[in-house]
Design a protein around this motif. Sequence first.
Motif, short mmCIF file in Angstrom:
data_model
loop_
_atom_site.label_atom_id
_atom_site.label_comp_id
_atom_site.label_asym_id
_atom_site.label_seq_id
_atom_site.Cartn_x
_atom_site.Cartn_y
_atom_site.Cartn_z
N SER A 103 0.82 -1.21 0.00
CA SER A 103 0.00 0.00 0.00
C SER A 103 0.85 1.26 0.00
O SER A 103 0.33 2.36 -0.20
N LEU A 104 2.14 1.12 0.26
CA LEU A 104 3.03 2.27 0.36
C LEU A 104 4.06 2.23 -0.78
O LEU A 104 4.58 1.17 -1.11
N ASN A 105 4.35 3.40 -1.35
CA ASN A 105 5.33 3.49 -2.43
C ASN A 105 6.73 3.45 -1.83
O ASN A 105 7.10 4.32 -1.03
N VAL A 110 7.43 8.18 3.99
CA VAL A 110 6.03 8.13 4.44
C VAL A 110 5.48 9.54 4.56
O VAL A 110 4.29 9.78 4.31
N GLN A 113 4.28 10.79 1.18
CA GLN A 113 3.03 10.16 0.78
C GLN A 113 1.84 10.72 1.54
O GLN A 113 0.76 10.92 0.98
N PRO A 153 9.29 3.41 3.76
CA PRO A 153 8.53 2.27 4.29
C PRO A 153 9.39 1.10 4.76
O PRO A 153 9.07 0.45 5.75
N ARG A 161 4.29 -0.06 9.68
CA ARG A 161 3.81 0.25 8.32
C ARG A 161 2.29 0.26 8.27
O ARG A 161 1.68 1.10 7.60
N VAL A 164 1.06 3.48 9.55
CA VAL A 164 1.20 4.54 8.55
C VAL A 164 0.05 4.49 7.55
O VAL A 164 -0.52 5.52 7.16
N VAL A 165 -0.34 3.28 7.13
CA VAL A 165 -1.45 3.12 6.20
C VAL A 165 -2.75 3.63 6.83
O VAL A 165 -3.59 4.27 6.16
N LEU A 168 -2.77 7.30 6.64
CA LEU A 168 -3.12 7.72 5.27
C LEU A 168 -4.63 7.69 5.05
O LEU A 168 -5.19 8.59 4.42
#
Length: 562
Positions: A103-105, A110, A113, A153, A161, A164-165, A168
């Motif tokens: 889900s993270l680039n 972070v 994003q 990430p 992680r 973090v999602v 987001l």
Amino acid sequence: MTDPVLSIRNLTVEIPTRHGIFKPVENVTYDLHPGEIRGVVGESGAGKSMTGNAVIGLLDPPARVSEGEVWLNGRRIDELDAEDKRRIRGKEIGMIFQDPLTSLNPLFTVGEQLVETIQLHLGLSASEAKKRAIALLDRVSIPDPADRFNQYPHQFSGGMRQRVVIALALCTEPSVLIADEPTTALDVSVQAQVLDLIKELAKERQVGVILVTHDMGVIADTTDSVTVMYSGHVVESGTTDQILGAPKHEYTKSLIAAVPRPHTKVERFPVVNYGERERTFKIEDLAAHWDKTDLSKSGKLLEIENITKTFLQKGGLLPSQRKYFTAVDQVSFDIRDGEVFGLVGESGSGKSTVARMIGTLYPVDGGRVIFDGEDVTAMEAEALQAYRRQIQMIFQDPFSSLNPRMRVGDLVAEPIHHHKILPKPAIESRVRELLDWVGLAKDAWRKYPHEFSGGQRQRICIARALATQPRFLICDEPTSALDVSIQAQILNILKDLQEHLGLTMLFISHDLPVVRQMCDRVGVMRHGKLLEVQETDTLFEAPEHPYTRELLDLMPRLKQLA
């Protein structure tokens, strides 16, 4: 009652295949009201995540919504074009996916994003967006959020992680939040914080939440209502108390029965037998093919002596500019012959790092790993090769640990070839026996990993781990991504391995009821240190360390299973 913020009516998803039309979701109907948390449960492949993807417009072609309607705040959204759906995603409907890494680039920090998402949907300046992003990281319990803002990430643990999602998904204050297994990778302490945050959002901001999870304890502690799905259909819906206290459908009853008990130990886990294939190759047959080994010289197959692992956190030309992070700090314990030793602790506590040092995936920076009296850290190449045959790992994510370009038969055969265990003509027969024993169909060896569900892929990983006939098995969160019915099958397989083959195991998990059922002794880790080691029953009934007591207090419980 207020009008629903989200209505799903007779939703059907179709996927054209060579063999006709496949319907992973069929005639699904339920409502979500402001401030309501609706749990969606069911086994792998039931259609839980597919329903969420259909609602938010993220179905992968050729999958499509063929029938039904989706209404958001009184507006029909299933008929919108791609651009209008894109505007809704993130701003009005937030999504928390199961796998935080995908889900993270990986090419952006972070912070970048978060700022991009905030500016896109809220139109804030860069400095305002950064301030909001740091506050969100702090809110989801990321330590040192201002420093972590600038990290990538891969510099975060799996649990961090996921946090973090979640940040987001929350940054635009959506009216609906679809949380697809949001606590899968989290330990009980962080899980409690995340679930409290979701409950707070639902209560204070009247966000409607669809919580897809396989954790029935989370359902009991968090949700107001529950929808049970099986094979693409809704089999039962109702309030949480009704579904958990007096389920009507046989599938719901068996699903609840498969939940590991937190206070009593069972010999085997009840299994949901809905189309489950019986193994024709029995454990006794596998044991007959197994090369028996003598017990270790000391009665302790594995001894860990003051192992330490540090990682570079911040680089620099000069040593004084570099910053290091100690992931494992002088940890010591031993594992006896035939024992299942559990390792628990919060995300980032060092559990998986310990496992990777034992498996020689990470070099040991300090201390020793001793296997059957031999110092692994001092082994030469030939001895190390022999050691690696005796020790195998089952990882948390079965899909990323399987090469997608190789057939399943070749994946299981690869360690047999590598260690030259059998002559080539005998390998295919051994592979078929192993796949049959873990409950996969006869033609499984011809297929690729993407053709299997998550639970089936984990069985493939178990078959591959058994291919070298190891003495020691490292299970790193082997069931965290699985629903309770598939989890019961996998745990029963592991119990069979210990009982009939005498395998010794290191079992790492954040699921404390599973640890209670599986392990003989348990070690508790936090911040890279080992806080205590106890017999399992002693640890759960009379923990010594305050942190252990805190973990046990935070454990989600089904009142019916207490």
